[in-house]
Enzyme design. Structure first.
Site, short mmCIF file in Angstrom:
data_model
loop_
_atom_site.label_atom_id
_atom_site.label_comp_id
_atom_site.label_asym_id
_atom_site.label_seq_id
_atom_site.Cartn_x
_atom_site.Cartn_y
_atom_site.Cartn_z
N ASP A 183 0.79 -0.96 -0.10
CA ASP A 183 0.04 -0.02 -0.05
C ASP A 183 0.70 1.44 0.03
O ASP A 183 1.56 1.32 0.98
CB ASP A 183 -0.99 -0.18 1.29
CG ASP A 183 -1.87 0.93 1.28
OD1 ASP A 183 -1.76 2.12 0.67
OD2 ASP A 183 -3.13 0.91 1.89
N CYS A 231 -4.01 9.55 -14.77
CA CYS A 231 -4.57 9.69 -16.34
C CYS A 231 -6.08 10.27 -16.16
O CYS A 231 -7.03 9.90 -16.50
CB CYS A 231 -4.81 8.29 -16.96
SG CYS A 231 -5.75 7.26 -15.90
C1 LIG Z 1 -3.29 4.23 -12.95
S1 LIG Z 1 -3.01 2.64 -12.29
C2 LIG Z 1 -1.33 2.10 -12.85
C3 LIG Z 1 -0.83 1.89 -14.19
C4 LIG Z 1 0.32 1.52 -14.19
N1 LIG Z 1 1.24 2.27 -13.50
C5 LIG Z 1 0.84 1.26 -15.67
O1 LIG Z 1 1.48 2.16 -16.29
O2 LIG Z 1 0.94 0.18 -16.44
C6 LIG Z 1 -3.12 2.96 -10.69
C7 LIG Z 1 -2.81 1.56 -9.91
O3 LIG Z 1 -2.63 2.01 -8.61
C8 LIG Z 1 -2.99 0.95 -7.79
N2 LIG Z 1 -3.43 1.59 -6.37
C9 LIG Z 1 -4.47 1.84 -5.94
N3 LIG Z 1 -4.44 2.23 -4.59
C10 LIG Z 1 -3.24 1.99 -4.24
C11 LIG Z 1 -2.60 2.10 -3.02
N4 LIG Z 1 -3.06 2.60 -1.88
N5 LIG Z 1 -1.29 1.62 -2.99
C12 LIG Z 1 -0.65 1.01 -3.98
N6 LIG Z 1 -1.19 1.13 -5.28
C13 LIG Z 1 -2.51 1.39 -5.41
C14 LIG Z 1 -4.22 0.09 -8.44
O4 LIG Z 1 -4.21 -1.25 -8.12
C15 LIG Z 1 -3.60 0.28 -10.05
O5 LIG Z 1 -3.06 -0.53 -10.27
#
Ligand SMILES: C[S@@+](CC[C@H](N)C(=O)[O-])C[C@H]1O[C@@H](n2cnc3c(N)ncnc32)[C@H](O)[C@@H]1O
Length: 427
Positions: free
Chosen positions: A303, A375
């Site tokens: 997290d 995004c």
């Molecule tokens: C925009 S996507 C990432 C796309 C990725 N960076 C790529 O280029 O393929 C956002 C990501 O944040 C993750 N996420 C959401 N809350 C989170 C948290 N508290 N800590 C870590 N990851 C988190 C989600 O699981 C998701 O995979």
């Protein structure tokens, strides 16, 4: 062999899962399309994405053709009707096939008694199509966006919201990122030309190529060998702005499915990359992407709000935080976002983003660089988020030549909507 499934009824079920159960199309489609042919898979996607792209217009058409929409146990048939009208109004599928297959969908959905009704409504649509299409453009449904989002876009971009909405309503172009470890972009463009795939480079993003027509990845030269990755041109700007250097220790936070993890490694193959995401399932995709490209990163479930649990005594030279966001910049790729997001979600996301930023900032070395990316095209998640962070952190310097980060808006034939800001940590 004749198909044993009815594709229109599967599309109606997928749409029901999105609209009635709040699931994303990318979650429901893999299950629903498991036993169908590749050709039918692309038609299924076209029907589902298409219906969700123009949903308010389809609702309006049905409201003109039926006194009351079908509800309760008949609700999926309402979506079947949408699939039927979508084919007649927005695709080149011959009307007789669209009609027959859609009407048969009622049997597949175990409501054969409603075949006559579906047939009747679709035939009425055909008869009145021209005048209905003339009237729909003067209707509130015309913009194809929920009113709360339209209002936010109008406030944030009073002179530009119509262009944004127009771009969101288009089918997205397909962009590639050429793996510079294998080929120059010019050389890969030649390979595409030899394969009779037309593509165009981008003046500012050195590895990007836009395909004239979306193409199955299996047709792309060397896809399985990792010569190329499908990634929108705006997303390519994140790792470029991060500018990773050889041998650095780099954190890719919120990394799944790994589009940017692999880009970082293509730019700096000897960098030591830690890819972290809260979602274990999605992290599997990071592994697959790394394997295809034959690149290496350490992957951890974690997290972003509690980095001491997974990086206790560590500091990074560079951090890419690709934060969870409203995804309002990628609506053309994921039209279900328009109906899954709620206005209230934005404040919750802004808080989550701020919490992750605060928690991860101490993990950056002095002199190090953090790129914050989303995004989203909503200022609360982007420029406002960064300006507030800068106010709280006098030791943070915006080092990308902007006053509040780069806001990129979606453009027809261009990139997705995106935001990035580069922060450097002063002593
Ligand atoms: C925009 S996507 C990432 C796309 C990725 N960076 C790529 O280029 O393929 C956002 C990501 O944040 C993750 N996420 C959401 N809350 C989170 C948290 N508290 N800590 C870590 N990851 C988190 C989600 O699981 C998701 O995979």
């Amino acid at each position: 062999m004749k198909n044993t499934y009815n594709l229109r009824s599967i599309a109606a079920q997928a749409i029901s899962q999105v609209l009635d159960r709040g699931q994303s199309l990318s979650t429901v489609l893999p299950d629903l399309q498991r036993n169908i042919s590749d050709k039918d898979k692309s038609l299924l996607q076209e029907l589902c994405f298409g219906v969700l792209r123009v949903l308010p217009q389809l609702e309006w058409y049905i409201s003109q053709l039926m006194a009351k929409p079908m509800t309760g146990k008949q609700r999926t048939l309402h979506y079947l009707l949408m699939v039927g009208i979508y084919q007649l109004a927005y695709t080149r599928i011959p009307a007789h096939a669209a009609l027959a297959e859609t009407v048969n969908g009622a049997t597949a959905l175990k409501k054969p008694q409603l075949k006559g009704l579906i047939n009747g409504v679709l035939r009425s649509f055909q008869r009145q199509q021209e005048q209905l299409e003339e009237r729909v453009v003067n209707n509130a449904s015309h913009h194809l966006h929920p009113s709360w989002l339209l209002a936010r876009l109008q406030t944030a971009y009073p002179d530009h919201w119509e262009a944004i909405v127009a771009a969101n309503n288009q089918k997205p172009p397909m962009w590639l990122r050429v793996n510079s470890l294998h080929h120059s972009t010019a050389d890969y463009l030649s390979l595409l030309t030899q394969a009779e795939i037309k593509a165009y480079p981008h003046p500012e993003h050195p590895s990007a190529l836009r395909l004239a027509e979306p193409t199955a990845v299996t047709k792309l030269p060397g896809f399985n060998e990792g010569w190329v990755t499908v990634q929108d041109v705006s997303a390519q700007g994140c790792a470029e702005l991060l500018a990773p250097q050889e041998n650095e220790y780099i954190l890719d936070l919120c990394a799944a499915p790994g589009g940017k993890t692999t880009h970082i490694l293509e730019l700096a193959p000897t960098a030591n990359v830690l890819a972290v995401d809260i979602d274990e399932q999605r992290l599997k995709r990071v592994k697959e992407n790394l394997q295809r490209l034959k690149l290496h990163a350490k992957i951890i479930v974690g997290d972003g709000r509690t980095p001491d649990k997974w990086a206790k005594d560590e500091k990074f030279d560079r951090i890419l935080l690709d934060a969870p966001c409203s995804a309002t910049g990628v609506i053309r790729r994921h039209p279900d976002i328009k109906w899954l997001r709620r206005n209230d979600d934005i404040a919750t996301l802004v808080t989550l983003q701020a919490e992750i930023l605060e928690a991860i900032w101490p993990k950056l070395n002095v002199g190090g660089t953090l790129v914050y990316a989303t995004c989203s095209i909503l200022p609360d998640e982007n420029s406002q988020q960064i300006l507030q962070f800068l106010e709280r952190h006098p030791e943070a310097l915006l080092s990308d030549g902007t006053i509040a980060g780069h806001q990129i808006l979606p453009e027809i034939e261009g990139g997705d909507g995106f935001f990035y800001a580069r922060l450097t940590k002063k002593a």
